[in-house]
Each structure stands twice: as structure tokens, then as C-alpha cells.
Design a protein around this motif. Structure first.
Motif, PDB file in Angstrom:
ATOM      1  N   ALA A  14      48.762  -4.532  -1.782  1.00 26.65           N
ATOM      2  CA  ALA A  14      48.723  -3.431  -0.817  1.00 26.65           C
ATOM      3  C   ALA A  14      49.600  -3.734   0.399  1.00 26.65           C
ATOM      4  O   ALA A  14      50.294  -2.852   0.924  1.00 26.65           O
ATOM      5  CB  ALA A  14      47.284  -3.166  -0.387  1.00 26.65           C
ATOM      6  N   ALA A  15      49.577  -4.988   0.858  1.00 26.35           N
ATOM      7  CA  ALA A  15      50.410  -5.363   1.996  1.00 26.35           C
ATOM      8  C   ALA A  15      51.897  -5.211   1.652  1.00 26.35           C
ATOM      9  O   ALA A  15      52.700  -4.768   2.487  1.00 26.35           O
ATOM     10  CB  ALA A  15      50.096  -6.799   2.409  1.00 26.35           C
ATOM     11  N   MET A  16      52.253  -5.566   0.429  1.00 27.49           N
ATOM     12  CA  MET A  16      53.645  -5.418   0.002  1.00 27.49           C
ATOM     13  C   MET A  16      54.065  -3.947  -0.015  1.00 27.49           C
ATOM     14  O   MET A  16      55.150  -3.581   0.442  1.00 27.49           O
ATOM     15  CB  MET A  16      53.834  -6.045  -1.375  1.00 27.49           C
ATOM     16  N   LEU A  17      53.160  -3.087  -0.546  1.00 29.85           N
ATOM     17  CA  LEU A  17      53.471  -1.658  -0.581  1.00 29.85           C
ATOM     18  C   LEU A  17      53.615  -1.082   0.825  1.00 29.85           C
ATOM     19  O   LEU A  17      54.510  -0.271   1.098  1.00 29.85           O
ATOM     20  CB  LEU A  17      52.380  -0.917  -1.349  1.00 29.85           C
ATOM     21  N   LEU A  18      52.717  -1.495   1.743  1.00 30.44           N
ATOM     22  CA  LEU A  18      52.809  -0.999   3.119  1.00 30.44           C
ATOM     23  C   LEU A  18      54.092  -1.459   3.788  1.00 30.44           C
ATOM     24  O   LEU A  18      54.707  -0.712   4.567  1.00 30.44           O
ATOM     25  CB  LEU A  18      51.583  -1.467   3.910  1.00 30.44           C
ATOM     26  N   ALA A  19      54.490  -2.693   3.506  1.00 31.57           N
ATOM     27  CA  ALA A  19      55.737  -3.190   4.099  1.00 31.57           C
ATOM     28  C   ALA A  19      56.933  -2.375   3.611  1.00 31.57           C
ATOM     29  O   ALA A  19      57.832  -2.029   4.396  1.00 31.57           O
ATOM     30  CB  ALA A  19      55.911  -4.673   3.757  1.00 31.57           C
ATOM     31  N   ARG A  20      56.947  -2.059   2.320  1.00 37.71           N
ATOM     32  CA  ARG A  20      58.047  -1.226   1.796  1.00 37.71           C
ATOM     33  C   ARG A  20      58.008   0.172   2.410  1.00 37.71           C
ATOM     34  O   ARG A  20      59.058   0.735   2.760  1.00 37.71           O
ATOM     35  CB  ARG A  20      57.926  -1.130   0.273  1.00 37.71           C
ATOM     36  N   LEU A  21      56.803   0.735   2.538  1.00 34.14           N
ATOM     37  CA  LEU A  21      56.684   2.059   3.139  1.00 34.14           C
ATOM     38  C   LEU A  21      57.154   2.052   4.578  1.00 34.14           C
ATOM     39  O   LEU A  21      57.810   3.005   5.047  1.00 34.14           O
ATOM     40  CB  LEU A  21      55.225   2.527   3.062  1.00 34.14           C
ATOM     41  N   ALA A  22      56.833   0.972   5.318  1.00 30.94           N
ATOM     42  CA  ALA A  22      57.271   0.878   6.713  1.00 30.94           C
ATOM     43  C   ALA A  22      58.790   0.836   6.809  1.00 30.94           C
ATOM     44  O   ALA A  22      59.396   1.484   7.684  1.00 30.94           O
ATOM     45  CB  ALA A  22      56.656  -0.373   7.350  1.00 30.94           C
ATOM     46  N   VAL A  23      59.443   0.105   5.896  1.00 29.83           N
ATOM     47  CA  VAL A  23      60.905   0.030   5.907  1.00 29.83           C
ATOM     48  C   VAL A  23      61.511   1.407   5.654  1.00 29.83           C
ATOM     49  O   VAL A  23      62.443   1.840   6.353  1.00 29.83           O
ATOM     50  CB  VAL A  23      61.377  -0.998   4.860  1.00 29.83           C
ATOM     51  N   HIS A  24      60.996   2.097   4.656  1.00 30.10           N
ATOM     52  CA  HIS A  24      61.526   3.428   4.332  1.00 30.10           C
ATOM     53  C   HIS A  24      61.272   4.418   5.481  1.00 30.10           C
ATOM     54  O   HIS A  24      62.135   5.273   5.772  1.00 30.10           O
ATOM     55  CB  HIS A  24      60.882   3.953   3.050  1.00 30.10           C
ATOM     56  N   LEU A  25      60.089   4.333   6.122  1.00 27.04           N
ATOM     57  CA  LEU A  25      59.777   5.251   7.221  1.00 27.04           C
ATOM     58  C   LEU A  25      60.718   5.036   8.398  1.00 27.04           C
ATOM     59  O   LEU A  25      61.264   5.998   8.973  1.00 27.04           O
ATOM     60  CB  LEU A  25      58.319   5.055   7.658  1.00 27.04           C
ATOM     61  N   ARG A  26      60.948   3.770   8.760  1.00 23.20           N
ATOM     62  CA  ARG A  26      61.856   3.491   9.879  1.00 23.20           C
ATOM     63  C   ARG A  26      63.286   3.921   9.551  1.00 23.20           C
ATOM     64  O   ARG A  26      63.991   4.487  10.398  1.00 23.20           O
ATOM     65  CB  ARG A  26      61.800   1.997  10.219  1.00 23.20           C
ATOM     66  N   ALA A  27      63.714   3.687   8.313  1.00 20.44           N
ATOM     67  CA  ALA A  27      65.077   4.084   7.924  1.00 20.44           C
ATOM     68  C   ALA A  27      65.233   5.598   7.952  1.00 20.44           C
ATOM     69  O   ALA A  27      66.276   6.124   8.384  1.00 20.44           O
ATOM     70  CB  ALA A  27      65.386   3.533   6.529  1.00 20.44           C
ATOM     71  N   MET A  28      64.195   6.324   7.522  1.00 21.52           N
ATOM     72  CA  MET A  28      64.272   7.782   7.511  1.00 21.52           C
ATOM     73  C   MET A  28      64.361   8.329   8.926  1.00 21.52           C
ATOM     74  O   MET A  28      65.173   9.225   9.215  1.00 21.52           O
ATOM     75  CB  MET A  28      63.050   8.353   6.791  1.00 21.52           C
ATOM     76  N   LEU A  29      63.541   7.809   9.841  1.00 22.33           N
ATOM     77  CA  LEU A  29      63.565   8.298  11.215  1.00 22.33           C
ATOM     78  C   LEU A  29      64.880   7.964  11.904  1.00 22.33           C
ATOM     79  O   LEU A  29      65.435   8.780  12.678  1.00 22.33           O
ATOM     80  CB  LEU A  29      62.386   7.713  11.994  1.00 22.33           C
ATOM     81  N   GLU A  30      65.414   6.778  11.670  1.00 16.93           N
ATOM     82  CA  GLU A  30      66.688   6.398  12.288  1.00 16.93           C
ATOM     83  C   GLU A  30      67.828   7.251  11.746  1.00 16.93           C
ATOM     84  O   GLU A  30      68.793   7.543  12.474  1.00 16.93           O
ATOM     85  CB  GLU A  30      66.962   4.914  12.032  1.00 16.93           C
ATOM     86  N   SER A  31      67.733   7.648  10.460  1.00 17.34           N
ATOM     87  CA  SER A  31      68.807   8.455   9.874  1.00 17.34           C
ATOM     88  C   SER A  31      68.890   9.843  10.497  1.00 17.34           C
ATOM     89  O   SER A  31      69.960  10.466  10.491  1.00 17.34           O
ATOM     90  CB  SER A  31      68.604   8.582   8.365  1.00 17.34           C
ATOM     91  N   VAL A  32      67.788  10.339  11.038  1.00 21.46           N
ATOM     92  CA  VAL A  32      67.798  11.663  11.680  1.00 21.46           C
ATOM     93  C   VAL A  32      67.858  11.558  13.194  1.00 21.46           C
ATOM     94  O   VAL A  32      67.701  12.552  13.904  1.00 21.46           O
ATOM     95  CB  VAL A  32      66.557  12.489  11.249  1.00 21.46           C
ATOM     96  N   GLY A  33      68.057  10.343  13.698  1.00 20.12           N
ATOM     97  CA  GLY A  33      68.266  10.150  15.127  1.00 20.12           C
ATOM     98  C   GLY A  33      67.009  10.078  15.967  1.00 20.12           C
ATOM     99  O   GLY A  33      67.078  10.276  17.188  1.00 20.12           O
ATOM    100  N   VAL A  34      65.864   9.792  15.383  1.00 25.48           N
ATOM    101  CA  VAL A  34      64.610   9.689  16.137  1.00 25.48           C
ATOM    102  C   VAL A  34      64.456   8.261  16.638  1.00 25.48           C
ATOM    103  O   VAL A  34      64.603   7.295  15.876  1.00 25.48           O
ATOM    104  CB  VAL A  34      63.408  10.075  15.261  1.00 25.48           C
ATOM    105  N   ASP A  35      64.172   8.119  17.920  1.00 23.45           N
ATOM    106  CA  ASP A  35      63.953   6.799  18.499  1.00 23.45           C
ATOM    107  C   ASP A  35      62.606   6.251  18.016  1.00 23.45           C
ATOM    108  O   ASP A  35      61.569   6.921  18.135  1.00 23.45           O
ATOM    109  CB  ASP A  35      63.967   6.879  20.021  1.00 23.45           C
ATOM    110  N   LEU A  36      62.620   5.024  17.482  1.00 20.28           N
ATOM    111  CA  LEU A  36      61.400   4.448  16.916  1.00 20.28           C
ATOM    112  C   LEU A  36      60.353   4.174  17.996  1.00 20.28           C
ATOM    113  O   LEU A  36      59.147   4.315  17.761  1.00 20.28           O
ATOM    114  CB  LEU A  36      61.736   3.155  16.167  1.00 20.28           C
TER     115      LEU A  36
END
Length: 317
Positions: free
Chosen positions: A214-236
């Protein structure tokens, strides 16, 4: 109506066969010997003597059968551990604080408990036999067997999903064996306790593996979420701040709903006294409380989701 009348009525209604067992006889002995209108808790357990230890174990273990971790297992497991400690140190009767011993037991409640106990004992006593392997139910044997019982109580306290069932079954079998003076039931409880130890070890191993996955899945989800927000110009940082605000707001709302649910539960008797039928009163209480519990659960889940989102955005996950 005295407890003697209760005993006579129960014997006449249920027939002699169902009252021939050791547990039934002890329950009827309480009904015959306790003559006060409102006997105290201490008086009842004094009448039970050593069987009161088994009865207490049984009553405290039944709520812990809920297979999910939570307050039931922690609270009732702690009480079971305290009783097991008393057995370990050779107690012949259940020790209770003086304030609890002096509390009266309503006569009406006592009659209901005895009748329900007689109905339950009629089924439980089919496989029991008094004084079978009696050396397993004596004081010395109880002191030795208190150690595995204490281990079962600690296992129930631990927040392990599905980890309550087998230890609780072992405690129930032991309590029935002590109450009925049936050593075979106590022996069966020890076998269940050994199986419970193995089962708990399996759950801990699989639980650790599941937690890592579960920790591994959450880590992957966190990476994808941050990449998606940065791609649309949202400040993390800004997104994390918004998630924090929503998490706090949802948490405050959840707390308010839980407080309201608790207050409503405490005041349900006085607010519904005008409803004469007990079933209708119970249904009305359930309807009023269902909305509060649903809102509290949803708000709690929302707070957890926003908090997890905040941790993923800030790189903590």
C-alpha cells in the motif's frame, strides 16, 4: 416478584431437561438465593464464587468478537486482561472496586439476564459434562492457564484486522469450561489459543506485506499527482495549503457531528418517553441517529482524504 418466583417460573416454562446442566443450575441458584429487591453487584458475584470469573470472562469477550480493530477490542480486551491477571494470582472470586460492588442491580434487569442465560445455557450445555477432567478446572490449573488467557487478551487489544475472532473463541471456550467445571472445554480452549497464536503471526506477516504494498502504491500515486498538477501550472505549495484548509474544515465538521450523535444517544430515553411501544421507540432512535452517524462518517472520510492529499503534495508520501 422475588427471585424465587423467577426461578420457579423459568423451571416450569422451560422444562427440567434444559435446567439439568451445570451453568443452568448455577443461574437458578442465583435466582433462589438472592432475595433482596435490588441485589448489589458484589452480592451477585459472591454468590457465583469462582464461577463468577468464568461468567465475567464470557460477558467481556463476546463484544470483542467483532473482527475489525477498534475500541471494542481495545476496551474489552483490557478488561479481560485484568480478569486474567486476577486468575493468575489465584483469585477465587472476582475483585471489583467498592463503588462498583455497592451498585444495585435492578430486579427487572436481573430477571431478564437469568432468563436469557437459561435459554443460552440450554444450547451450550449439550456438549458439556460437569467434573470431566476436573483437574483442569481447579485453582492451580486456572492459575497456570491464566497465562495463555492473558496472551489472548493482549492479542485482542492489538489493532489487527480479523485478529480478534480466534482469541475470543478461545476465551469463550475457557469461560464456559470454568463455569461448567468441564476440563475438556478448557482443553479445547487451549487448542484454540495455540491456533490463535499461529493465526495472529500469519496476520502480522501478511499485514506487514500488505502495508508495504500500500505504501508503494501511495508513493506512485503521489508522484503522478504532483506531476499532473505541475503540468497544468498549479503551485504544489498552494495546493497543499488548500488541502490543509479543507482537511481542517472537514475534521471540525466531523467532530461536531460525532458530538451531536453522542449527545443524541444519551438523551434518547428522555426524548422518546412518549412513545409507548419499545420497538417503535427503538426505530425512532435509529432513524434520528442514522443521519448524524452518516454525516459524521462522511466528514471523517473527507478529512482523511484531504489530509492524505496534503501529505502527497508535500512529499511526505
Amino acid at each position: 416478584m422475588s427471585m424465587n418466583d423467577v426461578a420457579s417460573n423459568d423451571e416450569a416454562a422451560s422444562g427440567p431437561r434444559r435446567h439439568n446442566g451445570p451453568i443452568s443450575r448455577r443461574l437458578l441458584a442465583i435466582a433462589r438465593t438472592v432475595r433482596s429487591e435490588e441485589p448489589s453487584v458484589g452480592e451477585l458475584f459472591d454468590r457465583l464464587e469462582s464461577e463468577g470469573l468464568g461468567l465475567t470472562l464470557l460477558l467481556l469477550t463476546l463484544p470483542a468478537l467483532i473482527p475489525l480493530p477498534g475500541p471494542f477490542g481495545m476496551v474489552f480486551g483490557t478488561f479481560v486482561a485484568l480478569v486474567a491477571l486476577q486468575i493468575l494470582f489465584g483469585a477465587e472470586r472476582l475483585w471489583l472496586p467498592q463503588t462498583i460492588r455497592q451498585r444495585p442491580v435492578p430486579q427487572r434487569l436481573l430477571r431478564k439476564v437469568i432468563r436469557a442465560g437459561l435459554d443460552w445455557a440450554g444450547y451450550a450445555e449439550r456438549g458439556l459434562r460437569e467434573d470431566r477432567l476436573a483437574w483442569l478446572t481447579g485453582r492451580t490449573a486456572r492459575m497456570l492457564l491464566a497465562l495463555p488467557l492473558l496472551l489472548m487478551a493482549v492479542t485482542i487489544i492489538l489493532p489487527i484486522p480479523m485478529g480478534n475472532v480466534m482469541p475470543a473463541l478461545a476465551l469463550i471456550a475457557a469461560s464456559i469450561g470454568f463455569m461448567a467445571a468441564d476440563g475438556l472445554a478448557v482443553l479445547v480452549s487451549m487448542l484454540i489459543a495455540m491456533a490463535a497464536v499461529v493465526w495472529t503471526a500469519v496476520l502480522l506477516y501478511t499485514g506487514a506485506a500488505a502495508a508495504d504494498y500500500a505504501a508503494m502504491l501511495l508513493a506512485r500515486l503521489a508522484v503522478h499527482l504532483r506531476a499532473m498538477l505541475e503540468s497544468v501550472g498549479v503551485d504544489l505549495g498552494f495546493a497543499a495549503g488548500v488541502s490543509t484548509v479543507f482537511a481542517v474544515a472537514a475534521g471540525v465538521a466531523a467532530l461536531a457531528f460525532w458530538i451531536q450523535a453522542v449527545r443524541h444517544r444519551r438523551s434518547r430515553r428522555t426524548s422518546l418517553d412518549a412513545v409507548p411501544d419499545a420497538r417503535e421507540r427503538s426505530r425512532a432512535v435509529a432513524r434520528r441517529n442514522r443521519g448524524l452517524l452518516t454525516a459524521a462518517s462522511l466528514a471523517t472520510a473527507a478529512a482523511a482524504i484531504f489530509l492524505a492529499t496534503r501529505f502527497m503534495l508535500t512529499g511526505w508520501i
